[in-house]
Design an enzyme around this catalytic site. Sequence first.
Site, PDB file in Angstrom:
ATOM      1  N   CYS A   5       0.829  -1.203   0.000  1.00 34.28           N
ATOM      2  CA  CYS A   5       0.000   0.000   0.000  1.00 34.28           C
ATOM      3  C   CYS A   5       0.861   1.250   0.000  1.00 34.28           C
ATOM      4  CB  CYS A   5      -0.951  -0.009   1.191  1.00 34.28           C
ATOM      5  SG  CYS A   5      -0.115  -0.077   2.791  1.00 34.28           S
ATOM      6  N   HIS A  53      -1.342   0.997   7.556  1.00 36.03           N
ATOM      7  CA  HIS A  53      -1.845   0.991   6.183  1.00 36.03           C
ATOM      8  C   HIS A  53      -1.806   2.405   5.632  1.00 36.03           C
ATOM      9  CE1 HIS A  53      -4.140  -0.059   2.687  1.00 36.03           C
ATOM     10  NE2 HIS A  53      -5.151   0.703   3.025  1.00 36.03           N
TER      11      HIS A  53
END
Length: 1022
Positions: free
Chosen positions: A459, A843
Amino acid sequence: MDKILEALVSSSHPLTVKRAIVKKVMEAAEKEVTEEQCQALYHLTTRLILLGEDAFQRQVGLQVQEAYARYHRDEFACFFSKEYVLGLLQQGYGSLDRRDPAILDFLHGSLRLLISCPAVLELAPLLQTEVLRIICERPEPATCAKLATILTDFPQCVPREKAGVLFCQQLVRTFVYFHCPATEERELREYVTRVTRVSVLLQGIWKAEPATLLPSLQEVFAIISSTDPSFEPSIALACLVQHIPLQMITVLIKSLTTDQNVKDASMTQALCRMIDWLSWPLANHVDTWVIALLKGLAAVQKFTILIDVTLLKIEQVFNRLWYPIVRQGALVVLSHMLLSFQHSPEAFHLVVPHIVPLVKSLKNDGLPNSKTFLLQFAELVHCMMYQYSGFPDLYDSILESIKHLFKIYIFCNTINVFTVAVQFNASLLIKKKKKSGLLKITGKSETGKTGLVNLGNTCYMNSIIQILFMATDFRRHVMSLQLNGSNTLMKKLQLLFAFLAHTQRAAYSPRSFLEVSRPPWFTAGSQQDCSEYLRFLLDRLHEEEKTLSALQVTSPKPEPATTSAETFQAAASQPVADMPSHPYPVAANGDGRTLVERMFGGRLSTAIRCLQCHSLSEKEEPFTDLSLAFCPSMSKCHGPTDEHKSSSSVGPCQGAVNGGSESSEGSVKEGAGTRMERPLVEPTLSAPDLVDYFLAPEILENENCYFCERCASLQRAKKVMQVVVAPEYLILTLLRFSYDATCHVRRKILDNVGIPLHMSLPLRQHGISASTSSSTAATSSSSDSPDSGENLAKKLKPSRKEDGMAVNRINSETNDSDSEMLSVPYVLSSVVVHSGMSSESGHYYSYGRNVSSTDGYVAHPCPKTLESSSLSESSTDTHEEMGCAEHKSMDWFLFNDSRVSFTNFESLQNVTSRFPKDTAYVLIYRKQEVSGQPSNSGPVVNGSRLSGEPPLQKELMDAITKDNKLFLQEQELNARARALQATSASCTFRPNGSDDNDPPGSCGPSGGGGGGGFNTISRLVF
């Protein structure tokens, strides 16, 4: 032994006791047992298996029988004799009817126990006869499926020669009765599985015995051509079509259409029933056979049949377009029927009332291939309206629903089939979203944007790629480069940008780009720092372009040299395919800077003045991002105050230019250390505050004294940093990860930082005298000077005693040159958000929008003193007021790996307030045009700047076309697989959900890039 076992299973002893005794009985099978005892046990276990009162008794029967058959196989072969098998198949067992599926299960299990025994070969002739008899009795699908399983495992039991032909014919006729009364998902699954199992058996027989194929096909045609009104064969016959070799189409169709014994009524019925097969979700090539038969009938001039069938079935074929799993084949047949029906508009007018509802459904269903399908359908409809014009009352509503689609389709065929279609659909649905105010996660068909597949903790890369893609002018420059045939990192980035813009996939996998752009020290599969990746990527692109440009300059040139601008303009006037392949054409202004320098590069001036002799040393350094440290407290961000000027509280709180993504070890001081892991609900400082703090003057004293060359000793000095060249895209990295020396871990600063839509950057105009420029080292490496790189972050605030005098002196002495301060306006383009508590986990996701240098307002040069050049609250408030109405109408996108959704600026501003672990990390601002200054807003073609997207190059278009075709094939295969998970038996069901799946991948304990599995299940169509 059999008496003991019989008494045991019917006793009231605890289940554990029974199982222990049963185990002893099974162990006794290894010992010598008389034939009478074996026979008695086999009879008992058979009764338990077939007539057991509960699952325990049936399980005991199976286990004991298997144990004794393994060690006493000859005795079991004597028990399982021809007479015994014949009795089971013809008379049943006890209360069980001979057609009961349990009989076939027992037969299958017993044959497996004798699989290597000659007894199986002895039983084969008997079973060949019996299976033919069973099939002739038209058993239920469950019985047929079990029989097919036996014959698949024991092919020696399949009837041979003439009996084999008869068996295939009867098995085909048995399909006629495979109707599906099921209404529940489980029953539907069982039905499809049974039908498929029997069809696979037929396929195996046809391959092993080719002589059985043609009689079987003749039987199929005899069934579907029957004109008996009381006879309606099952649609399950469609599953046999996929097993017929396509090479036989021409021969078979010609044989059928020229056979004088086939009546027109029978041929009409056969064609109608083949069209009905379009509803069967698992059959391949049905549309191929239907069209072949239509063409065959036209070849022999059977126009009456074609007209009757078209008028009878055209609406049914059109209704198949509602179902994604069968719509592609139905559209092929519909197109052929309509385009071949040239003598009258009657057939087309039968479907006219259904066109507008279908178009609306295709626009909104969210399925990944709906756009392509809609364009194909719109072309067909427009063609038919053009063919049969003169009915405005019928066509008005249709034209209103497809006019834009068709215009775009024609334009796409002449220019670019991908760009316009995606942009059109996106613009329509964006307007719809604005009007409705709905903000929901959607597929690319609604947002017009493409996600990126998370390849396992990637990510960090996905978020950076998306914000670079949303940097409109940078993207246009990248897409305008002529890099055909090269294998550079920039070429990989160009290809990735092309896929993000034009692929039909909801999410694209950037695996090839990851492999070439991942820093060598990054561990594959581990979470990484996105700012570190961004810095590495830009540096790689910069160095690569410098290297290739140097090679291009030194290479021999066969033609007379022309200016860079002339070369670029001449190339731009040529067709794409004929353009010379010049990697990295020089910018139109001819300054020789790389693309990264032109878009992201700025220059920072560092001036150090000795407070003893007042000598000034100044140098400039390039930067691509500003790494902003957090100031000790909120009240100390707007300038030095007495509280933090003291030498007793000094500490390296300033961020480095192009430095690491975390503060140095000593940066965890005072406020920064105490604020750690304490989220603030409301933002008490903003990004401009951190920039002000970064540029604030500082005193070098105590252990950080400055070595003055004139004084030849360490002296107290004043250090001032100023931006002298403002980048087109200003990248701000908030240093949220600091090292805790006590716990030896990297912690995250969770302070909520306000992100203004507009901000200004103080810029010092060039005009310094030659005497000061002599001490400037513009190209110095960060490792060459103690004040560059990491040391640049270690700036100390002035002491309380000399602050006032030093500030006034530095103001007067730095402004006595002919330079002036300019406030350069910037508008927010994108933001990367980190969700989590540390840099090693969590994330990344990003917010972005398309912004160019002309968005917002145009600023004018505004002379300022140094004291007023920082970003004051008044200036940012003014910008916010100017942008308040604007940003509400602008469209923002939220990029979260494979998921892309609509959002707004308010959601971005409030993300940390709502989710304390989600904090802004990397910000990108786009510089706005300033009167009197040149702009790098877009690539230059023929002397003018392109304000739109550059044309897609042929090499990129070919790659996208190939991938889009592959994607459609994958969608077709996935649709067939998902059909097995059907949840509805209603033929009137119209799917209106999205079947897009989140691709695999994760980003640590705080979140990830989705997960596998089906969100919804495609429906079977019957």
